[in-house]
Write a protein that holds these residues in place. Structure first.
Motif, short mmCIF file in Angstrom:
data_model
loop_
_atom_site.label_atom_id
_atom_site.label_comp_id
_atom_site.label_asym_id
_atom_site.label_seq_id
_atom_site.Cartn_x
_atom_site.Cartn_y
_atom_site.Cartn_z
N ARG A 523 10.69 -68.08 -74.35
CA ARG A 523 11.46 -67.86 -73.40
C ARG A 523 11.60 -68.58 -71.98
O ARG A 523 12.52 -69.03 -71.29
N THR A 527 14.30 -71.19 -70.64
CA THR A 527 14.70 -70.80 -69.13
C THR A 527 14.54 -72.25 -68.50
O THR A 527 15.73 -72.67 -67.73
N LYS A 528 13.56 -72.90 -68.59
CA LYS A 528 13.34 -74.01 -67.94
C LYS A 528 14.35 -75.34 -68.15
O LYS A 528 15.02 -75.95 -67.61
N VAL A 531 17.67 -74.20 -67.01
CA VAL A 531 17.82 -74.62 -65.38
C VAL A 531 17.85 -76.18 -65.15
O VAL A 531 18.84 -76.51 -64.39
N GLU A 563 5.99 -70.26 -65.05
CA GLU A 563 6.76 -71.37 -65.32
C GLU A 563 6.41 -72.80 -65.85
O GLU A 563 5.58 -73.35 -65.26
N HIS A 608 19.96 -66.40 -74.70
CA HIS A 608 19.22 -66.46 -73.61
C HIS A 608 19.52 -67.84 -72.89
O HIS A 608 19.78 -67.66 -71.70
N PHE A 609 19.77 -68.69 -73.48
CA PHE A 609 19.80 -70.10 -73.04
C PHE A 609 21.26 -70.14 -72.28
O PHE A 609 21.43 -70.81 -71.20
N CYS A 611 23.12 -67.46 -70.87
CA CYS A 611 23.00 -66.70 -69.78
C CYS A 611 22.42 -67.68 -68.67
O CYS A 611 22.78 -67.51 -67.48
N VAL A 612 21.27 -68.15 -68.89
CA VAL A 612 20.36 -68.77 -67.85
C VAL A 612 21.36 -70.12 -67.30
O VAL A 612 21.88 -70.41 -66.16
N TYR A 613 22.19 -70.82 -68.31
CA TYR A 613 22.72 -72.07 -68.15
C TYR A 613 23.79 -71.56 -67.06
O TYR A 613 24.31 -72.46 -66.17
N LYS A 615 24.77 -68.83 -65.68
CA LYS A 615 24.51 -67.89 -64.54
C LYS A 615 25.32 -66.74 -64.52
O LYS A 615 26.05 -66.24 -63.67
#
Length: 652
Positions: A523, A527-528, A531, A563, A608-609, A611-613, A615
């Motif tokens: 995860r 996340t990185k 972003v 991170e 998950h990807f 949701c982060v991408y 936002k």
């Protein structure tokens, strides 16, 4: 040092002008020689400063700016001065004081398509590029460091070219007589009742400072509260006619007062009850801090650079740009209802924790350090035949040499050889570097791409531009250190790029193939990646070869359980625009999805990807982005079938 300063127009009450004069006076106090070149100077000449007025029979419109710049370049003898500092954008500066917002953002994103072709826009964009462009050697003195990202989006301006000029408040300017009867005397001069509440506006350039918005809000205030007497007092250098007409049309002209420019303003601040500053744009906003220091609460728009101080020290309210006058009126009432002793306590807290009165000393020290160290961010050598840019450690290593001959014949280990380019690894003092040498693609490749409605990649420029923008926006990637191009023919143009080697890294696809990865680590990595992907696309860059193999993971960073350090590489074919078209967004994200299909990611990993991408909340994404996600999946499946001959097994 012998310092030259340029400013189009000096008048005693402008914020930009006060910063300029403070810098000049501090430099003189330290024993430096200062010469100010300007088109107009109003007021007394400062002691010890050589003021040279370049007279031109035009206003400071497009023709006036161009005329002044040309005249300045005629009279400016570069060999006579050690540093050139500009308070307006123009070519050839060593330092520029950032007093204006990004014109490119306005011209390219906020106005019509034709706006950027107007003579004014063309001139201002060229001057702005001469200061902030990637090829420029100008350093920037900024009141707000967050502005760097705005300019980086358009010009790839490196963060190490920005130097913070902290808030600089003149005690003399906010000096008050301190007499208890100041409030009453001020009201009596305006023929107001002793109990009248005064809403204060301060600033030259009434439209920019939102004086019309203040008048509209004042009108709403008088409608909401008919029991109390209010007055709107405007202090600043501008023509009040239009604004008096607005007040007259609203029926509040008898309670709106224009006092012109004043200094000091301490008694005005002491007499007022609240500062209203709904500015349309404001790089810093000294008046915000001047009011807060004086114990006067502030209502200001969030576009103001110093607006965060209001929230941090609870000294008023920050409003949205375009806030309705009715809402502003209610906020004014709310602020006025607070006991004044509270604002005094907040002001004392501010003064105990912040220093606003000696920042010019810091700035002069920056100039002195820059001059004595002779440190330059980069060197650009350009003529009609070639252009070369060198940075950081390569400056000392390669300066004064035939760079193209050196790069073409660089000894090292060939990492990749193709018909039109070569990638080679070499070392200097134990540090590894990669040099990509582009020989020219030939006319066949040029026409093939054009017939496919694609711009051909002619050399190293795409990668150089993309890496510079990513670095400027703090997106982890390769560090670009040298670039060169020669030849006029687009088909046979030679170019090169040099980047610093990444060490102890592994391709992300290999990492997932070779290691059993915990859910938490997976995860963190996803996340990185999300972003990096989001920031790259937000910057207007699409990769075109956006696969997991082009993400490099620093294995050591995983040991800290924080991170991970991940770097994006191989931007040879990257494209740069203001915004990434959907077609290329689908290609990038489809490629990334495709490259992960054999690595046993779960549906939760992909969600998950997303949701982060994006936002956004997952429900919103699956609803609003449904068609886009379907196209991305179709692209990934199509690529998988092409490479493996069958459909992929998608996660449930």
């Amino acid at each position: 040092m012998n310092i030259a300063i340029t400013i189009f127009k000096y008048f005693p009450f402008g914020g930009l002008q006060r910063y300029m004069l403070a810098l000049a006076n501090e430099a003189v106090a330290r024993g430096h020689k200062v010469t100010v070149f300007c088109g107009v100077w109003q007021g007394d000449f400062p002691e010890g400063v050589d003021v040279r007025v370049i007279k031109r029979p035009v206003w400071f419109n497009v023709a006036g700016v161009r005329s002044f710049t040309a005249a300045f370049q005629d009279v400016y003898n570069k060999s006579e001065f050690d540093l050139l500092i500009g308070f307006n954008k123009m070519p050839g500066l060593d330092f520029y004081f950032l007093g204006d917002s990004c014109f490119a953002q306005k011209a390219l994103l906020e106005r019509s398509f034709l706006y950027k072709f107007a003579p004014r826009s063309v001139l201002y964009l060229n001057y702005e590029k001469s200061v902030f462009g990637g090829d420029s050697c100008t350093n920037i003195l900024t009141q707000i460091m967050s502005e760097q990202k705005v300019f980086a989006r358009f010009y790839s301006t490196a963060i190490d070219r920005f130097f913070l000029w902290p808030p600089d408040i003149s005690l003399k300017h906010i000096q008050s007589s301190g007499l208890p009867e100041v409030k009453l005397e001020f009201r009596r001069k305006l023929h107001l009742p002793d109990a009248a509440k005064i809403i204060l506006c301060i600033g030259s350039g009434f439209h920019t400072k939102g004086v019309d918005i203040s008048i509209a809000a004042f009108f709403e205030l008088t409608k909401i509260d008919t029991d109390n007497k209010y007055a709107l007092v405007v202090v600043g250098a501008d023509e009040p006619g239009r604004y008096l007409e607005i007040a007259k049309n609203l029926g509040v002209d008898a309670s709106v007062f224009f006092l012109g420019a004043l200094s000091p303003i301490g008694d005005v601040l002491a007499a007022a009850d609240v500062l209203l500053h709904p500015a349309r744009k404001e790089m810093g906003g000294n008046v915000i801090l001047e009011s807060m220091i004086s114990g006067l609460p502030v209502i200001a728009s969030k576009v103001c650079g110093y607006a965060p101080y209001i929230s941090r020290y609870l000294m008023g309210e920050v409003i949205d740009s375009g806030e309705k006058p009715q809402n502003i009126a209610r906020i004014i009432l709310s602020v006025l209802s607070v006991d004044k002793n509270y604002w005094s306590c907040c002001a004392q807290n501010l003064l105990q924790k912040e220093s606003f009165f000696c920042s010019t000393k810091t700035v002069v020290s920056i100039l002195e350090d820059f001059f004595t160290s002779s440190k330059r961010h980069q060197v650009v050598v350009a003529n009609s035949k070639q252009k070369v840019i060198l940075r950081e450690e390569l400056l000392a290593e390669f300066s004064g040499r035939d760079i193209f001959s050196l790069m073409e014949n660089m000894p090292g280990v060939v990492a990749r050889e193709m018909s039109d380019r070569q990638t080679l690894r070499f070392e200097i003092n134990g540090q590894g570097y990669y040099r990509k040498w582009h020989r020219g693609v030939g006319w066949k490749e040029v026409f093939k791409n054009l017939l496919q409605l694609r711009m051909p990649v002619l050399g190293a420029k795409n990668e150089w531009d993309a890496l510079n923008k990513l670095c400027a926006l703090n997106v982890p990637s390769l560090v670009p250190l040298a670039y060169g191009v020669r030849g006029k023919s687009p088909a046979y143009q030679q170019s090169f790029i040099v980047t610093r080697e990444l060490t102890d890294v592994i391709q992300l696809d290999h990492f997932f193939e070779q290691h059993s990865v915990s859910i938490k680590t997976k995860r963190l990595i996803l996340t990185k990646i999300a972003v990096i992907s989001r920031e790259m696309h937000a910057a207007g860059i699409n990769h075109r070869d956006f696969y997991l193999c082009h993400f490099m993971l620093d294995m050591a960073s995983l040991a800290e359980n924080a991170e991970p350090d991940i770097y994006l590489i191989d931007l040879h074919r990257a494209q740069l625009r203001l915004q990434v078209p959907e077609r290329w967004l689908i290609k990038d994200l489809g490629g990334l999805f495709f490259s992960s299909l054999n690595l046993h990611f779960t549906s939760r990993d992909y969600l998950h990807f997303l949701c982060v991408y994006f936002k956004q909340d997952l429900r919103v994404i699956l609803s609003d982005k449904k068609k886009l996600l379907e196209k991305i999946r179709a692209r990934a499946c199509s690529t998988y079938r092409r490479d493996f001959g069958h459909d992929p097994l998608l996660p449930g």
